[in-house]
Design a protein around this motif. Sequence first.
Motif, PDB file in Angstrom:
ATOM      1  N   THR A   1      -9.993   2.141  -2.533  1.00  0.00           N
ATOM      2  CA  THR A   1      -8.997   2.390  -3.576  1.00  0.00           C
ATOM      3  C   THR A   1      -8.740   1.137  -4.403  1.00  0.00           C
ATOM      4  O   THR A   1      -8.618   1.204  -5.636  1.00  0.00           O
ATOM      5  N   CYS A   2      -8.650  -0.014  -3.749  1.00  0.00           N
ATOM      6  CA  CYS A   2      -8.451  -1.269  -4.484  1.00  0.00           C
ATOM      7  C   CYS A   2      -9.584  -1.514  -5.467  1.00  0.00           C
ATOM      8  O   CYS A   2      -9.354  -1.922  -6.618  1.00  0.00           O
TER       9      CYS A   2
ATOM     10  N   PRO B   1      -8.319   2.192   1.869  1.00  0.00           N
ATOM     11  CA  PRO B   1      -7.550   1.230   1.066  1.00  0.00           C
ATOM     12  C   PRO B   1      -8.439   0.261   0.292  1.00  0.00           C
ATOM     13  O   PRO B   1      -8.165  -0.057  -0.871  1.00  0.00           O
TER      14      PRO B   1
ATOM     15  N   SER C   1       0.838   7.235  -5.606  1.00  0.00           N
ATOM     16  CA  SER C   1       0.116   6.025  -5.226  1.00  0.00           C
ATOM     17  C   SER C   1       1.078   4.976  -4.660  1.00  0.00           C
ATOM     18  O   SER C   1       0.761   4.300  -3.672  1.00  0.00           O
ATOM     19  N   TYR C   2       2.236   4.869  -5.266  1.00  0.00           N
ATOM     20  CA  TYR C   2       3.246   3.927  -4.767  1.00  0.00           C
ATOM     21  C   TYR C   2       3.666   4.280  -3.344  1.00  0.00           C
ATOM     22  O   TYR C   2       3.723   3.407  -2.464  1.00  0.00           O
TER      23      TYR C   2
ATOM     24  N   TRP D   1       0.765   3.506  -0.818  1.00  0.00           N
ATOM     25  CA  TRP D   1       0.618   2.094  -0.480  1.00  0.00           C
ATOM     26  C   TRP D   1       1.800   1.601   0.348  1.00  0.00           C
ATOM     27  O   TRP D   1       1.635   0.770   1.264  1.00  0.00           O
TER      28      TRP D   1
ATOM     29  N   GLY E   1      -6.938   7.174  -3.221  1.00  0.00           N
ATOM     30  CA  GLY E   1      -5.749   6.381  -2.936  1.00  0.00           C
ATOM     31  C   GLY E   1      -4.588   7.139  -2.356  1.00  0.00           C
ATOM     32  O   GLY E   1      -3.673   6.530  -1.786  1.00  0.00           O
TER      33      GLY E   1
ATOM     34  N   HIS F   1       1.092   2.752   3.821  1.00  0.00           N
ATOM     35  CA  HIS F   1      -0.029   2.027   4.421  1.00  0.00           C
ATOM     36  C   HIS F   1       0.380   0.616   4.834  1.00  0.00           C
ATOM     37  O   HIS F   1       0.051   0.152   5.936  1.00  0.00           O
TER      38      HIS F   1
END
Length: 357
Positions: free
Chosen positions: A284-285, A281, A22-23, A26, A268, A29
Motif C-alpha cells: 500500500t505504501c 502495508p 484509509s485513515y 492505518w 490499503g 494497523h
Amino acid sequence: MADNEIVSYDFEQSYFALIPDSYLAWKQHIRELLDSDYSFPSGFLSDLKTYCRFDVADVILILLLSVTWTVLRWLSTETLFKPIGTYFQLLPSDHKKSPESFWKLLFYSASVVYSGYLIFFTEDYNFFHRPGLAWEGWTPGMSIHPEIYIYYMSQGSFYIHSIFATIFMDMWRRDSVAMLVHHFITCFLIFLSYGLRYCNIGLLVFLLHDITDVELEFTKLNVYLKRRGGKSYMIHEYISIAGFIAFAATWLVARLYWFPIKAIYSAGVLAMAKLRLPFSPLLTCMLWVIFSLNVYWFLYIVAFLVNVVTGQVKELVDMREYEPPGKGGTVTNGKSKAAPNGVYSSSNSQTANNMKP
C-alpha cells in the motif's frame, strides 16, 4: 481475520470512501503493530521467507526473456524502425530517437490489449468493476494461472531489459537517471507482488498505467514526424496536440481517479485492514508513492494545457537531449517548459540558427 468472519469483497469506489477508510485502516494497523512483539528486521525477513515464493525456474526465465527483449529491440531497430525513419526522411536527431518510441509503443500497446482483454472480456479477472475480487481465494505460494504468469514474466523481464536499454541503447537524456530509478522501483514491485502472489492487483495497476504510455509514445512519434524531408507537416502537429490532450485526460481518469479508488483502496483497506494479508502495508505504501508521483507529474500537464488554451504554446518538441538545440528543428526564445516524460512546450518559436546553444 477470524475464521468465521465473512468479508465482503465489494466496496464503495470513491474518494469519499478512500480517505476516511484509509485513515482508519492505518490507525488500526499501527495500533496492532505497537501492541505486538514484532521486531524489525528479523520479523520482516522471517515473513518474507514464509510468504514470498520465487522458483529458480522463474529467475532463469526472466533473465532469458530479458535477453530476448534486448535482441528483439536491436533487430527491430535495425531492420524495421531505422528503415521507417529513413523512408520518411526524418531529421537526424528524430531519426535517432524514433526507434525507442516505436519499440515502447509496440510493447505498451500489446500490454494494454492483453491486460484489457483479461480484465474486460473474461470472467476470471473482473477486477476493474470489482477490484476486491483480486484477493479472493489468496493463499501463500498459490499457483498462478498461465495467462497471468506469462504476463508477469513479460513485464518483469521487460523492465530488466529497460534498465539495460536506458544505459546502453537509448539516447542518454536529462531524465535518464530518473528513468533508471523508476525502472528499479518497478522491478521491485513486480517481483514482490509476484512472490507474494498478489498478481491480480498488479494486473489492474499495469492496465491503468500502461494506457497513458501508449498515448505518450504515439504523441512523441507525431512530434518526430512533424518535420521530415525538408518540409513541415502540420497534420502531425495537430495530432500531437490532440494526443497530448487525450494523454492528459487519460492520466487524470486512470492514474488519479481509478487507480486510487480501485487499486489503492483494495490494497490499503480490504487487504490490509480486513483480510490482514502479509506485506499489504508495504504494498500500500508503494502504491501511495506511485500515486504521489502521478499527482506531481499531472501538475506539469495542467500547466502545459493552460499554455495551450491561452495560446502561449505554438508547438510540441522533445528537448530532453543534451545535444544543442537546432539539430532537430525549432527551439524557443531561450526557454522551454517541461511536461511529463520530457515532452516540452515551446512558445514564440524561432530557428536555432539565431540562438546560442
